[in-house]
Design an enzyme around this catalytic site. Structure first.
Site, PDB file in Angstrom:
ATOM      1  N   LYS A 151      24.771   4.452  55.323  1.00 54.21           N
ATOM      2  CA  LYS A 151      25.306   5.331  54.286  1.00 54.21           C
ATOM      3  C   LYS A 151      26.325   6.305  54.879  1.00 54.21           C
ATOM      4  O   LYS A 151      27.410   6.519  54.321  1.00 54.21           O
ATOM      5  CB  LYS A 151      24.163   6.096  53.615  1.00 54.21           C
ATOM      6  CG  LYS A 151      24.562   6.886  52.390  1.00 54.21           C
ATOM      7  CD  LYS A 151      23.352   7.587  51.773  1.00 54.21           C
ATOM      8  CE  LYS A 151      22.368   6.599  51.191  1.00 54.21           C
ATOM      9  NZ  LYS A 151      21.251   7.278  50.482  1.00 54.21           N
TER      10      LYS A 151
ATOM     11  N   THR B 119      13.699  17.601  42.538  1.00 50.56           N
ATOM     12  CA  THR B 119      12.706  17.884  41.505  1.00 50.56           C
ATOM     13  C   THR B 119      11.321  17.892  42.137  1.00 50.56           C
ATOM     14  O   THR B 119      10.880  16.883  42.690  1.00 50.56           O
ATOM     15  CB  THR B 119      12.769  16.824  40.394  1.00 50.56           C
ATOM     16  OG1 THR B 119      14.103  16.795  39.865  1.00 50.56           O
ATOM     17  CG2 THR B 119      11.798  17.152  39.282  1.00 50.56           C
TER      18      THR B 119
ATOM     19  N   PHE C 198      20.772  19.238  36.636  1.00 56.57           N
ATOM     20  CA  PHE C 198      20.723  18.702  35.275  1.00 56.57           C
ATOM     21  C   PHE C 198      21.900  17.761  35.043  1.00 56.57           C
ATOM     22  O   PHE C 198      22.510  17.769  33.978  1.00 56.57           O
ATOM     23  CB  PHE C 198      20.745  19.847  34.262  1.00 56.57           C
ATOM     24  CG  PHE C 198      19.606  20.822  34.418  1.00 56.57           C
ATOM     25  CD1 PHE C 198      18.350  20.532  33.919  1.00 56.57           C
ATOM     26  CD2 PHE C 198      19.798  22.020  35.087  1.00 56.57           C
ATOM     27  CE1 PHE C 198      17.298  21.422  34.070  1.00 56.57           C
ATOM     28  CE2 PHE C 198      18.757  22.915  35.252  1.00 56.57           C
ATOM     29  CZ  PHE C 198      17.503  22.622  34.739  1.00 56.57           C
TER      30      PHE C 198
ATOM     31  N   ASN D  25      13.488  17.231  30.934  1.00 59.55           N
ATOM     32  CA  ASN D  25      13.488  15.776  30.917  1.00 59.55           C
ATOM     33  C   ASN D  25      12.375  15.227  30.029  1.00 59.55           C
ATOM     34  O   ASN D  25      12.559  14.211  29.355  1.00 59.55           O
ATOM     35  CB  ASN D  25      13.357  15.228  32.339  1.00 59.55           C
ATOM     36  CG  ASN D  25      14.694  15.182  33.055  1.00 59.55           C
ATOM     37  OD1 ASN D  25      15.750  15.340  32.436  1.00 59.55           O
ATOM     38  ND2 ASN D  25      14.670  14.981  34.351  1.00 59.55           N
TER      39      ASN D  25
ATOM     40  N   GLY E 294      16.438   2.288  20.776  1.00 59.16           N
ATOM     41  CA  GLY E 294      16.789   1.227  21.714  1.00 59.16           C
ATOM     42  C   GLY E 294      15.548   0.611  22.319  1.00 59.16           C
ATOM     43  O   GLY E 294      14.473   0.619  21.721  1.00 59.16           O
TER      44      GLY E 294
ATOM     45  N   GLY F 100      14.908   4.713  31.035  1.00 54.35           N
ATOM     46  CA  GLY F 100      14.613   4.356  32.420  1.00 54.35           C
ATOM     47  C   GLY F 100      15.384   5.295  33.331  1.00 54.35           C
ATOM     48  O   GLY F 100      15.669   6.433  32.967  1.00 54.35           O
TER      49      GLY F 100
ATOM     50  N   CYS G  90      15.209   9.656  36.716  1.00 53.49           N
ATOM     51  CA  CYS G  90      14.631  10.951  36.337  1.00 53.49           C
ATOM     52  C   CYS G  90      13.537  10.863  35.285  1.00 53.49           C
ATOM     53  O   CYS G  90      12.418  11.327  35.516  1.00 53.49           O
ATOM     54  CB  CYS G  90      15.734  11.893  35.849  1.00 53.49           C
ATOM     55  SG  CYS G  90      16.840  12.457  37.150  1.00 53.49           S
TER      56      CYS G  90
ATOM     57  N   LYS H 253      10.128   9.130  36.384  1.00 56.19           N
ATOM     58  CA  LYS H 253       9.507   9.860  37.492  1.00 56.19           C
ATOM     59  C   LYS H 253       9.067  11.261  37.070  1.00 56.19           C
ATOM     60  O   LYS H 253       7.945  11.692  37.359  1.00 56.19           O
ATOM     61  CB  LYS H 253      10.496   9.947  38.658  1.00 56.19           C
ATOM     62  CG  LYS H 253      10.033  10.806  39.826  1.00 56.19           C
ATOM     63  CD  LYS H 253      11.048  10.794  40.948  1.00 56.19           C
ATOM     64  CE  LYS H 253      12.316  11.524  40.609  1.00 56.19           C
ATOM     65  NZ  LYS H 253      12.124  13.007  40.517  1.00 56.19           N
TER      66      LYS H 253
END
Length: 459
Positions: free
Chosen positions: A69, A152, A181, A237, A282, A286, A289, A292
């Protein structure tokens, strides 16, 4: 700004009032104070945080433990897809660097940002091992002015970090929670033009420092206690997930009663008390955020002896939503054994390459379990080389994915799907059954084109 105190030169004491009275204050104005910042974690949050802070004029070093990375970032390649992020990193290369070395990141830094993952553990609690790894590594960084957690974390984490800093002789180093956010696909804009900047700090000096750090960001600052700031992210969330699950339940009821969920959602959303956001039915939510954080909040409540019944129902509705999509195909085809099914869109939302907790993974696994052959199309997704994806075939165009299929599911509302010539595509399918899991297309148009067209909550 109406209803807010304005903090300007000579008015920094307002931050102290905000801490004591838990008020909202606007961002600082006046001459900027550029800082040196170390950001730990080069994922979605760490990269966006580092790039945006550099764009504000600060000197930023982003540290990660993944050599590949860091190699890519140093070469000018961004390992994730996020609109605008690559350009921002490129134009700030004089102030933004990337490293594997802890000392290189910390040396000279005034503020250390913790932006590492906190995935669910086996118990359902958030796994804070990466957070603690960063905090422990800072034990000799006595020159720091503040440690800030953007990851978080469960409510109460800040108190434990504060105790660890004190035990390491870093009682003079401030601590704050500064939850993010940002929505994937618009994270850069969300950082630079947010609805609010939440700062949970236990002391006035740290609140002032972080407020100054965000000078140039177009959004109000909300100063509060550390524990409240930790709760805000989880609560926000959970509420958004609740709105999605609620409208999905209403969609199911609409199907059974003959109502149209889109007409219902539109009228409901016009109520100023409710608003239209996240009232789009829908196949479920998923991403990195919602799943979890919803589970983390539920587990946090369980650990206190309290059961969040509403949130548990929200999670259950979301899990069922994907299975209802499979059931609709079974009802149409009679059986999925031997059927060829195309999944159109794999990422959990458009505008990202993120496959974390994507509904497509559950759909693919269930289809394969039912004995179906699964074909896939997505313009950005990079599924892991693991099941269920190793048992599917990937195609570069929608038309190729549809060829010879008995059914297709629109999983992700990529705009490219509205540009497909569906009147031509119907000819390549063996059985033109199309389940629009995002209500992306017009029912009358699709039926006129020859499809057995199914959607969510629309008659």
């Amino acid at each position: 700004m109406k209803g807010h105190r304005h903090a300007g030169p000579g008015q920094l004491d307002l931050l102290g009032h905000a801490l004591r009275r838990k008020e909202t204050v606007c961002r600082m104005v006046g001459k900027p104070h550029y800082r040196s910042v170390a950001v730990f974690g080069a994922g979605y949050i760490g990269l966006v945080t580092g790039a945006c802070l550099a764009d504000l004029g600060h000197r930023v070093v982003v540290r990660d433990i993944d050599p590949e990375k860091i190699r890519l970032l140093r070469a000018g390649d961004v390992p994730i897809y996020e609109p605008g992020l690559g350009d921002m990193i490129a134009r700030n290369k004089e102030r933004l660097s990337f490293t594997l070395d802890l000392d290189e990141a910390v040396t000279g830094a005034e503020i250390a940002y913790v932006c590492v993952d906190t995935p669910p553990s086996a118990s359902g609690d958030a796994d804070l091992s990466r957070v603690w790894s960063v905090v422990t590594s800072l034990k000799d960084a006595a020159h720091l002015r503040a440690v800030v957690v953007k990851s978080t974390v469960p409510v109460g984490t800040g108190s434990r970090v504060r105790a660890a800093l004190d035990a390491a002789g870093l009682g003079h180093v401030g601590y704050a929670a500064n939850p993010e956010f940002t929505a994937e696909g618009r994270a850069v804009d969300d950082f630079m033009r947010p609805d609010r900047i939440v700062i949970g700090a236990s002391d006035e000096a740290t609140a002032r420092l972080l407020t100054e750090l965000h000078q140039g960001v177009d959004g109000p600052v909300v100063v509060m206690s550390v524990r409240s700031a930790e709760m805000v992210k989880l609560a926000a969330n959970a509420l958004l997930a609740t709105k999605i699950s609620f409208i999905n339940e209403i969609a199911t009821l609409c199907e059974k009663t003959g109502a149209d969920v889109e007409e219902v959602a539109h009228a409901v959303g016009l109520d100023h008390r409710l608003g239209p956001h996240f009232l789009r039915p829908g196949i479920g939510w998923g991403g990195s955020c919602f799943p979890k954080d919803s589970e983390a909040l539920r587990q946090l409540a369980n650990n206190t002896g309290y059961h969040l019944q509403l949130l548990s129902a929200v999670i259950e509705v979301n899990n069922l939503q994907k299975r209802q999509a499979i059931q609709k195909l079974k009802d149409e085809l009679g059986t999925l054994a031997g059927a060829r099914v195309a999944l159109l869109g794999l990422t959990f939302k458009p505008g990202t390459d993120d496959m974390r907790e994507a509904p497509s993974t559950v759909l693919a696994a269930r289809l394969l379990a039912e004995g179906a052959e699964v074909r896939c199309w997505d313009p950005m997704a990079r599924p892991a080389a693991a099941e269920p994806w190793t048992s599917t075939t990937r195609h570069t165009s929608v038309e190729q994915a549809l060829e010879g299929t008995d059914a297709a599911i629109i999983v992700t509302e990529w705009p490219q799907l509205t540009e497909v010539d569906w009147t031509q595509a119907v000819a390549v399918m063996r059985r033109p059954v199309l389940f629009d899991g995002r209500n992306l297309l017009d029912p009358a148009t699709m039926r006129a084109a020859g499809y057995r067209y199914l959607s969510v909550g629309r008659p």
